[in-house]
Design an enzyme around this catalytic site. Sequence first.
Site, PDB file in Angstrom:
ATOM      1  N   LEU A   1     108.607  47.086  20.924  1.00 27.84           N
ATOM      2  CA  LEU A   1     107.612  46.082  20.565  1.00 27.84           C
ATOM      3  C   LEU A   1     106.906  45.555  21.803  1.00 27.84           C
ATOM      4  O   LEU A   1     107.545  45.386  22.843  1.00 27.84           O
ATOM      5  CB  LEU A   1     108.287  44.925  19.809  1.00 27.84           C
ATOM      6  CG  LEU A   1     108.892  45.300  18.454  1.00 27.84           C
ATOM      7  CD1 LEU A   1     109.690  44.129  17.904  1.00 27.84           C
ATOM      8  CD2 LEU A   1     107.827  45.706  17.464  1.00 27.84           C
TER       9      LEU A   1
ATOM     10  N   ASP B   1     108.441  32.301  15.730  1.00 25.97           N
ATOM     11  CA  ASP B   1     107.592  33.346  16.314  1.00 25.97           C
ATOM     12  C   ASP B   1     108.355  34.659  16.269  1.00 25.97           C
ATOM     13  O   ASP B   1     109.315  34.854  17.019  1.00 25.97           O
ATOM     14  CB  ASP B   1     107.222  33.006  17.759  1.00 25.97           C
ATOM     15  CG  ASP B   1     106.382  31.744  17.851  1.00 25.97           C
ATOM     16  OD1 ASP B   1     105.512  31.563  16.979  1.00 25.97           O
ATOM     17  OD2 ASP B   1     106.603  30.953  18.777  1.00 25.97           O
ATOM     18  N   LEU B   2     107.943  35.559  15.410  1.00 21.11           N
ATOM     19  CA  LEU B   2     108.696  36.782  15.135  1.00 21.11           C
ATOM     20  C   LEU B   2     108.986  37.569  16.404  1.00 21.11           C
ATOM     21  O   LEU B   2     108.067  37.937  17.142  1.00 21.11           O
ATOM     22  CB  LEU B   2     107.915  37.656  14.146  1.00 21.11           C
ATOM     23  CG  LEU B   2     108.592  38.953  13.716  1.00 21.11           C
ATOM     24  CD1 LEU B   2     109.894  38.665  12.988  1.00 21.11           C
ATOM     25  CD2 LEU B   2     107.652  39.778  12.849  1.00 21.11           C
ATOM     26  N   ASP B   3     110.295  37.829  16.652  1.00 21.09           N
ATOM     27  CA  ASP B   3     110.752  38.652  17.778  1.00 21.09           C
ATOM     28  C   ASP B   3     110.301  38.124  19.130  1.00 21.09           C
ATOM     29  O   ASP B   3     110.197  38.877  20.095  1.00 21.09           O
ATOM     30  CB  ASP B   3     110.282  40.109  17.608  1.00 21.09           C
ATOM     31  CG  ASP B   3     110.929  40.793  16.422  1.00 21.09           C
ATOM     32  OD1 ASP B   3     112.075  40.430  16.100  1.00 21.09           O
ATOM     33  OD2 ASP B   3     110.293  41.665  15.810  1.00 21.09           O
ATOM     34  N   GLU B   4     110.040  36.819  19.229  1.00 20.77           N
ATOM     35  CA  GLU B   4     109.578  36.244  20.487  1.00 20.77           C
ATOM     36  C   GLU B   4     110.453  35.087  20.949  1.00 20.77           C
ATOM     37  O   GLU B   4     110.052  34.301  21.801  1.00 20.77           O
ATOM     38  CB  GLU B   4     108.119  35.794  20.355  1.00 20.77           C
ATOM     39  CG  GLU B   4     107.141  36.941  20.130  1.00 20.77           C
ATOM     40  CD  GLU B   4     105.690  36.478  20.134  1.00 20.77           C
ATOM     41  OE1 GLU B   4     105.438  35.318  20.521  1.00 20.77           O
ATOM     42  OE2 GLU B   4     104.814  37.274  19.759  1.00 20.77           O
TER      43      GLU B   4
END
Length: 290
Positions: free
Chosen positions: A202, A232-235
């Site tokens: 990603l 915050d998706l994947d953050e």
Amino acid sequence: MSPTYILTLSCPDRPGIVHAVSGFLFERGGNILEAAQFSDDKRDDAAADATGLFFMRVSFGCSHLSFEALKEQLKALGTQFGMRWSLHQATQPMRTVLLVSKEGHCLNDLLFRWKSGLLPLDIRAIISNHRDFYQLAASYNVPFHHIPVTAATKAEAEKRQYDIIEAEGAELVVLARYMQILSDDLCRKLAGRAINIHHSFLPSFKGAKPYYQAHARGVKLIGATAHYVTADLDEGPIIEQDVARADHSKTVEALTAMGRDTESQVLARAVLWHSEHRVLLNGHKTVIFK
């Protein structure tokens, strides 16, 4: 043998913090077994995102005061320095709930490490939106909760998940390849105690079959990232990352196998450090006392 405790703290940096903490413990008959500290200093030459905070983790033995008495007396020290602090009993395994979908490599790895005595966890439940791993859960004598999730049932499913997490008193929730996006509300409820794992392609290779996309591009590194869950998706704040090298000879299946191995190892380290109270949040980053 004296009971062992772990004190973690963060506060605005200033002179005298280490002296005050060590003095506090000495005055109460505490014996420091391990200590680590870090200052995110806001000097002129410091990084622009420096927070100016001081972080510390202390493992110590103390037979003169009970756990509750220590917590009560720490309040004054915490107030004096503006600390965010936590005190933990070192021998107390961390109550944990695991979430999984249809890829079981991380789940299987965590369960094996736990039963082998390599992770100081008390795994209370496994929750899944599929039935694939109910037999694996049963083999480890862990309650398995099948909660299907659709767009229409997502809110109710998350309520059931959260009810289980709270009923088990979970201090840690691990998304061991749980392939559903958590709502902002559930992310807030689990802030600082939920860890996710994903491949490190990603944001380059999003969506389905990322290893097929990576193979088509001829990637040379297969990686994984473990981080805290946020809206915050994947953050979320990163806890651990690792990579394995690849070359032109690797098939999609080989890349996928390498990725799964890397994901399992990275997640296991992140879970270990969290369960040993070695990870402290520093804004959108982490401080990890290994």
